[in-house]
Scaffold this motif. Sequence first.
Motif, PDB file in Angstrom:
ATOM      1  N   ALA B  81      38.474  -0.154  51.227  1.00 23.50           N
ATOM      2  CA  ALA B  81      37.307   0.577  50.718  1.00 23.50           C
ATOM      3  C   ALA B  81      37.237   1.969  51.338  1.00 23.50           C
ATOM      4  CB  ALA B  81      36.029  -0.201  51.013  1.00 23.50           C
ATOM      5  N   ASN B  84      40.027   4.069  49.709  1.00 26.89           N
ATOM      6  CA  ASN B  84      39.701   4.421  48.326  1.00 26.89           C
ATOM      7  C   ASN B  84      38.607   5.484  48.268  1.00 26.89           C
ATOM      8  OD1 ASN B  84      41.557   2.687  47.206  1.00 26.89           O
ATOM      9  ND2 ASN B  84      40.112   0.972  47.138  1.00 26.89           N
ATOM     10  N   THR B  85      37.586   5.306  49.109  1.00 27.80           N
ATOM     11  CA  THR B  85      36.485   6.267  49.104  1.00 27.80           C
ATOM     12  C   THR B  85      36.984   7.642  49.545  1.00 27.80           C
ATOM     13  OG1 THR B  85      34.996   4.457  49.636  1.00 27.80           O
ATOM     14  CG2 THR B  85      34.132   6.684  49.887  1.00 27.80           C
ATOM     15  N   TYR B  88      38.909   9.131  46.769  1.00 22.94           N
ATOM     16  CA  TYR B  88      37.997   9.536  45.698  1.00 22.94           C
ATOM     17  C   TYR B  88      37.330  10.872  46.051  1.00 22.94           C
ATOM     18  CZ  TYR B  88      34.155   9.266  42.320  1.00 22.94           C
ATOM     19  OH  TYR B  88      33.281   9.536  41.311  1.00 22.94           O
ATOM     20  N   ILE B 169      42.563   3.597  40.359  1.00 22.04           N
ATOM     21  CA  ILE B 169      41.840   4.643  41.083  1.00 22.04           C
ATOM     22  C   ILE B 169      41.887   5.979  40.341  1.00 22.04           C
ATOM     23  CG2 ILE B 169      43.814   5.298  42.566  1.00 22.04           C
ATOM     24  CD1 ILE B 169      41.420   5.541  44.768  1.00 22.04           C
ATOM     25  N   SER B 238      30.819  10.057  48.273  1.00 21.33           N
ATOM     26  CA  SER B 238      31.020   9.004  49.273  1.00 21.33           C
ATOM     27  C   SER B 238      30.314   7.721  48.863  1.00 21.33           C
ATOM     28  CB  SER B 238      30.475   9.452  50.633  1.00 21.33           C
ATOM     29  OG  SER B 238      31.090  10.643  51.026  1.00 21.33           O
ATOM     30  N   LEU B 244      32.074   3.169  39.179  1.00 20.67           N
ATOM     31  CA  LEU B 244      33.047   2.088  39.290  1.00 20.67           C
ATOM     32  C   LEU B 244      32.621   0.859  38.492  1.00 20.67           C
ATOM     33  CD1 LEU B 244      35.510   0.805  40.785  1.00 20.67           C
ATOM     34  CD2 LEU B 244      33.966   0.285  42.658  1.00 20.67           C
ATOM     35  N   THR B 260      35.074   0.286  47.037  1.00 19.82           N
ATOM     36  CA  THR B 260      34.631   1.532  47.659  1.00 19.82           C
ATOM     37  C   THR B 260      33.605   1.136  48.705  1.00 19.82           C
ATOM     38  OG1 THR B 260      32.797   1.851  46.135  1.00 19.82           O
ATOM     39  CG2 THR B 260      34.932   2.799  45.498  1.00 19.82           C
TER      40      THR B 260
END
Lengths: 351, 306
Positions: B81, B84-85, B88, B169, B238, B244, B260
């Motif tokens: 998570a 991924n965050t 992103y 993603i 964030s 999602l 995330t």
Amino acid sequence: MQIKIDHLTKKFPDTTAVDDFTMEFESGKLTALLGPSGCGKSTMLNMLAGILPATDGHIYFDDDDVTDMPPQKRGVGLVFQNYALYPHMTVLENICFPLEIQKVNKAERIEKAKEMAKLVHVDQYLDRKPKELSGGQQQRVAIARALIKTPRLLLLDEPLSNLDARLRIEMREEIRRIQQETKVTTIFVTHDQEEAMSISDSIVLMKDGILMQVDKPQALYDDPNHTFVASFLGNPPINNLEGIINDAGDFELKDHSATIKLNEKKGIKGEEVILGIRPEAITIGPDFNTKAEILERYTMGKEELANIKIGSAELRVYISVDHDCKKGDVIDLVLRNKGVFLFDKASGKRL
Amino acid sequence: MAEAVLKSKKRSSSGIFNTKWEPLIYLAPFLIGVIIFTLYPFFNIILISFKEGYRQMTGAFQSFGFDNYVHIFTDPYFINALKNTAMYVGFVVPISTALSLFFANLLNQKIKGIGIFQTAFFLPMVTSVTAIGLVWKLMFNDRIGVINAMLGLFGVERIEWLLDPAMNIWALIIYGIWNMMPFTIIILLSGLQNIDPLYYTAAKVDGASSRKQFFRITVPLLAPTIGLTCIINMISASKVFGELFPLFSGRPGTAYNLFTMVYYIYYEFNVARHLGYAAAASIILFIIVFVFTMIQLYVQRRWRYY
């Protein structure tokens, strides 16, 4: 560089800002575009700079027709009323910017910028941001930025109107000095007659988009060709008396309350005219031909002024300190030759 | 007479009125709301994050310490998570800011019908992120989706955006970029409109090209505004969750690969019912956002030169 303007006209949807202008600006001289607000002087300047397209007519720089030339190709330096210095750049970067665009190498442009900064006396502030400078210093930086690319023509839009009274006098002399040192043809816009009179080589007086008169400052004052020109220049302003020319060829007030003997007869009679008398254009003494009553006398600094009344007309004039007259006295006076003008009432033109 | 005035003054100051407490009465409705719904939960969640095995109903817990934190930092899903965050945020914020700057600049031109374009660009702001997410889900469809159809015109082979875990993603990032732009454009456009057009006139007289004007005048003068949108967008990116959820029908990616931070919190709280883990993850998210904000504020302050 000599600038020739040929039947230049600028029309906006609801007004004509510049109306059929034809004139020449002398090379290497400082010329003032003078006129009340809204007379089209800034429009004129913007057309010379190339920011505004002309509606009609032509502008020539020497022999080049620049009417449709974009601003960057004209080689003009422009100083804006509020200077438009880039707030994020230092003084040095601001002055360098025009050369940076021309891709002059860095060492060379910094050297040139320092030279310019020295010319306008801001060389000790090179690392400051514009907001850290006073109005006068910002003005100097703006002039340096306009001069660095050695323009053929330097244009200044109301260069002094954002400064306080004392700085204004200092800066106008600076502009004069910089212009004389660089010999660049300079045109500046102003609505302040004193400013225009004090530093320019010649003045272009405008009204409602129309060219009223072009001449040297003193000539404009001494020999106006229109009642507007006579009224616009001079402080205290000229006294305008309305009346007619009587059979003897002298001036008679409209309500026939008084007659003023004219030194110079124009060979006309019965016509409606405006008699312009500059405050300094009278002489007081015994046995003169016109009677006047003193309404008020006062001192403004070194000047002795008085409000006087001839017939029904009130005038403001200078009175020599030697004359010991006071409020309520009746004096005799005569007009001088210089500073007295006769204008046609209908057209405003000088007779 | 004086006594009477004194008396009447005294009477009016009886009770809580006319004391230093009086303003509190007027503030109370707001303060009570803030205390109940913001301050109390904030401090409570810090406490809960230290309570292992915390039960919501009884308030019972087994031990007090860093166990929850130890757990989440050893949980591969939480590490995932975080990754991924970060990815992103790292892609969405810079790309959407750059694109927004480009479009804001276009929208700032004086051309006919600019109002129509402005409305079109701002429209996504008033739409629901979930509803639009469902539309994007359809567009990302590998068989009938418009995105693959368009890419197909350029010879790109069918991409399984929502089925291939490796592509998940990127689908989220593309949607995120699009979703963030309207707000960023509005802020940047208002910043652009505050720049005195005289600077451009001055630059034009000196012969600066529009490229030069953009990079030497627009961007530096807009830097504080760009910084502001970056902070706001980093914080909101964030917390990615609403983008999602609809894309993968409520799952975090095809194979639970696209957790995330907020999805992890949601999952631990709502699905797995591990309140302590959810609380600990929330605190970590809070710290990350807080640190980012501090860095940005510091940089921005050094950036602002006028």
